[in-house]
Design a protein around this motif. Structure first.
Motif, PDB file in Angstrom:
ATOM      1  N   LEU A   1      -0.283   1.969   0.236  1.00 37.63           N
ATOM      2  CA  LEU A   1       1.085   1.610   0.669  1.00 37.63           C
ATOM      3  C   LEU A   1       0.955   1.457   2.909  1.00 37.63           C
ATOM      4  CD1 LEU A   1       4.020   3.801  -1.072  1.00 37.63           C
ATOM      5  CD2 LEU A   1       3.627   0.972  -1.245  1.00 37.63           C
ATOM      6  N   GLU A   2       0.854   2.569   2.939  1.00 36.62           N
ATOM      7  CA  GLU A   2       0.146   2.973   4.692  1.00 36.62           C
ATOM      8  C   GLU A   2      -0.806   1.869   4.562  1.00 36.62           C
ATOM      9  OE1 GLU A   2      -1.180   7.036   5.077  1.00 36.62           O
ATOM     10  OE2 GLU A   2       0.858   7.820   5.404  1.00 36.62           O
ATOM     11  N   HIS A   3      -1.946   2.217   3.394  1.00 38.38           N
ATOM     12  CA  HIS A   3      -2.825   0.904   4.527  1.00 38.38           C
ATOM     13  C   HIS A   3      -2.193  -0.916   4.206  1.00 38.38           C
ATOM     14  CE1 HIS A   3      -6.350  -1.162   4.313  1.00 38.38           C
ATOM     15  NE2 HIS A   3      -5.964  -2.026   3.005  1.00 38.38           N
ATOM     16  N   ALA A   4      -1.305  -1.137   3.717  1.00 40.96           N
ATOM     17  CA  ALA A   4      -0.531  -2.144   3.583  1.00 40.96           C
ATOM     18  C   ALA A   4      -0.148  -2.483   4.600  1.00 40.96           C
ATOM     19  CB  ALA A   4      -0.045  -2.559   1.994  1.00 40.96           C
TER      20      ALA A   4
ATOM     21  N   LEU B   1      -9.760   1.131  -8.357  1.00 45.22           N
ATOM     22  CA  LEU B   1     -10.884   0.666  -8.607  1.00 45.22           C
ATOM     23  C   LEU B   1     -11.779   1.156  -8.441  1.00 45.22           C
ATOM     24  CD1 LEU B   1      -9.912  -3.226  -6.372  1.00 45.22           C
ATOM     25  CD2 LEU B   1     -10.026  -2.517  -9.435  1.00 45.22           C
ATOM     26  N   LEU B   2     -13.522   0.675  -8.373  1.00 41.52           N
ATOM     27  CA  LEU B   2     -14.420   2.064  -8.561  1.00 41.52           C
ATOM     28  C   LEU B   2     -14.530   2.367  -7.009  1.00 41.52           C
ATOM     29  CD1 LEU B   2     -16.452   3.759 -10.121  1.00 41.52           C
ATOM     30  CD2 LEU B   2     -17.111   2.020 -10.143  1.00 41.52           C
TER      31      LEU B   2
ATOM     32  N   VAL C   1      -8.430  -1.243  -2.642  1.00 44.30           N
ATOM     33  CA  VAL C   1      -8.870  -0.420  -4.494  1.00 44.30           C
ATOM     34  C   VAL C   1      -8.097   0.088  -5.088  1.00 44.30           C
ATOM     35  CG1 VAL C   1     -10.933   0.582  -2.109  1.00 44.30           C
ATOM     36  CG2 VAL C   1      -8.394   1.331  -2.223  1.00 44.30           C
ATOM     37  N   TYR C   2      -6.932  -0.089  -5.020  1.00 41.97           N
ATOM     38  CA  TYR C   2      -5.290  -0.760  -5.298  1.00 41.97           C
ATOM     39  C   TYR C   2      -4.700  -1.738  -5.845  1.00 41.97           C
ATOM     40  CZ  TYR C   2      -1.237   1.433  -7.158  1.00 41.97           C
ATOM     41  OH  TYR C   2      -0.184   2.226  -7.868  1.00 41.97           O
TER      42      TYR C   2
ATOM     43  N   THR D   1     -17.982   0.046 -14.944  1.00 38.67           N
ATOM     44  CA  THR D   1     -16.565   0.341 -14.707  1.00 38.67           C
ATOM     45  C   THR D   1     -15.070   0.198 -14.193  1.00 38.67           C
ATOM     46  OG1 THR D   1     -14.922   2.644 -15.785  1.00 38.67           O
ATOM     47  CG2 THR D   1     -16.453   2.634 -13.917  1.00 38.67           C
ATOM     48  N   LEU D   2     -14.615  -0.261 -14.341  1.00 35.46           N
ATOM     49  CA  LEU D   2     -13.003  -0.680 -14.000  1.00 35.46           C
ATOM     50  C   LEU D   2     -12.430   0.448 -13.016  1.00 35.46           C
ATOM     51  CD1 LEU D   2     -11.675  -3.557 -12.199  1.00 35.46           C
ATOM     52  CD2 LEU D   2     -10.253  -3.161 -14.449  1.00 35.46           C
ATOM     53  N   HIS D   3     -12.125   1.361 -13.142  1.00 33.87           N
ATOM     54  CA  HIS D   3     -11.403   2.796 -12.533  1.00 33.87           C
ATOM     55  C   HIS D   3     -11.983   3.424 -12.309  1.00 33.87           C
ATOM     56  CE1 HIS D   3      -7.853   0.676 -15.798  1.00 33.87           C
ATOM     57  NE2 HIS D   3      -8.700   0.959 -16.720  1.00 33.87           N
TER      58      HIS D   3
END
Length: 398
Positions: A105-108, A53-54, A38-39, A85-87
């Motif tokens: 960051l935690e997800h990554a 991302l939306l 999502v980022y 919409t993208l954002h």
């Protein structure tokens, strides 16, 4: 503070999203890209492209391509629909975006750990598979070797059996040839009674003429070299025995000369051997003082005879004059030289008597030494063994 890139372009379909971000003349190697489901963040200082991302995208099926002048991002939507919409609507909220960055960051981080664990599992599976494959190859190689060995053994056994069969056939052929080459013997003819009598007479005559004449009797004379000593002669001991016999002969001559010089006394009374025998008679009768006198007088006539000192030592031992016994035994041993088999009994007797005297005097070390010497001369004597062990025990307990 970074400069936000707002001149990017994007488009979408129901399944995908396409984003083009200008790199403004920066080399692809200088661009930092970070994406989650999502980022998205593309950074090349001082410029920054960042968006929440939306909706979520499929990370594993999305891609980012850096080419000259542009970064092309292709996202596959998790759900088939249009975003328009993208954002995300909250993207302009700084606090909310800060939290989204942290969550990204935690997800990554979690995904990296998961990928690492998956890689470790895959690596172990690959190693296990490789090990199993290697073991299988080794087993197949071992089976191939065993098969080859068995084949060689079978071939060798077959060759040996074939050779045995050929040898057996050859042996039967040779036996058959030998049988065929033999001349049949004529059957024996049965003799009549007259022929048997005549044949027996002829045989008896031939036997009597063939026997040798009877041997005549005769007599063979055998002579032996005379020997004074009672023990068998040995070449290694000849010199020592001759020295010993010389000493004995010298002692006998000395006694004879002394007897001839003293004409007032009887000849026998001046003979040391006669005096020794007389002392032996006194000793056997238990008259040890008279025996000592006889042995002492004989020693005055001839002091070379070791038996005089040894016998007098025996008398001293009975009379408990142990120091005199030790002295006489020492004198006897000094004269029983060289040590040969003929005087081994006399040397053994002198050692035993001196050992007994040393024991009474309390000198157990010297006593043990004499008993050991006596045992060398008479190793089968059990009494000597017991006496030596008794003295050795006294020494150990002292």
């Amino acid at each position: 503070m970074p400069l936000l890139i707002d001149d990017f372009s994007w488009k979408e379909t129901a399944q995908h999203v396409y984003i083009d971000v200008p790199l403004k003349g920066v080399k692809p190697s200088q661009v930092d890209v970070f994406t989650t489901d999502v980022y998205i963040k593309i950074s090349y200082p001082p410029y920054l492209f960042e968006t929440r991302l939306l909706d979520a995208a499929n990370e594993d099926k999305s891609s980012v391509t850096l080419s000259s002048g542009v970064a092309k991002i292709v996202l596959e939507k998790s759900e088939s629909k249009l975003w328009k919409t993208l954002h995300h609507p909250e993207s302009k909220n700084k606090e909310w975006m800060r939290e989204e960055r942290r969550l990204a960051l935690e997800h990554a981080h979690r995904k990296a750990q998961s990928n690492q664990q998956e890689m470790a599992v895959k690596r172990r599976e690959a190693e296990r598979f490789a090990l199993q494959k290697q073991m299988k190859q080794e087993e197949e190689a071992k089976e191939a070797i065993q098969t080859a060995k068995q084949r060689v053994r079978d071939e060798t056994v077959a060759e040996i059996e074939e050779w045995k069969a050929k040898e057996e056939i050859a042996g039967r052929i040779l036996d058959q040839m030998e049988e065929e080459s033999k001349v049949p013997e004529p059957k024996p003819r049965v003799l009549t009674a007259k022929e048997l009598i005549a044949k027996s007479k002829t045989a008896s005559k031939s036997v009597s003429t063939a026997l040798p004449p009877t041997r005549q009797s005769g007599r063979i004379e055998v002579s032996f070299t005379p020997r004074i000593l009672p023990t068998p002669m040995r070449e290694s001991k000849i010199a020592e025995e001759e020295e010993w016999l010389g000493k004995m002969a010298q002692a006998g001559r000395a006694g004879t000369e002394t007897a001839a010089q003293d004409k007032d006394k009887d000849m026998t009374e001046r003979n040391p051997l006669w005096l020794r025998d007389k002392g032996n008679e006194f000793y056997q009768a238990g008259d040890y003082l008279s025996a000592i006198n006889a042995y002492t007088e004989a020693i005055e006539i001839d002091s070379t005879l070791p038996s005089l000192f040894s016998n007098r030592a025996a008398c001293y031992l009975h009379l408990k004059r142990y120091e005199d016994c030790v002295e006489d035994c020492t004198q006897a041993l000094s004269r029983l030289t060289p040590p040969i088999e003929a005087n081994s009994v006399s040397r053994c007797r002198a050692h035993v008597r001196r050992a007994a005297a040393w024991t009474k005097l309390g000198n157990h070390e010297e006593a043990l030494r004499d008993y050991q010497e006596a045992r060398k001369l008479d190793p089968r004597n059990e009494q000597l063994r017991r006496d030596a062990e008794r003295v050795e025990k006294r020494l150990s307990s002292a």
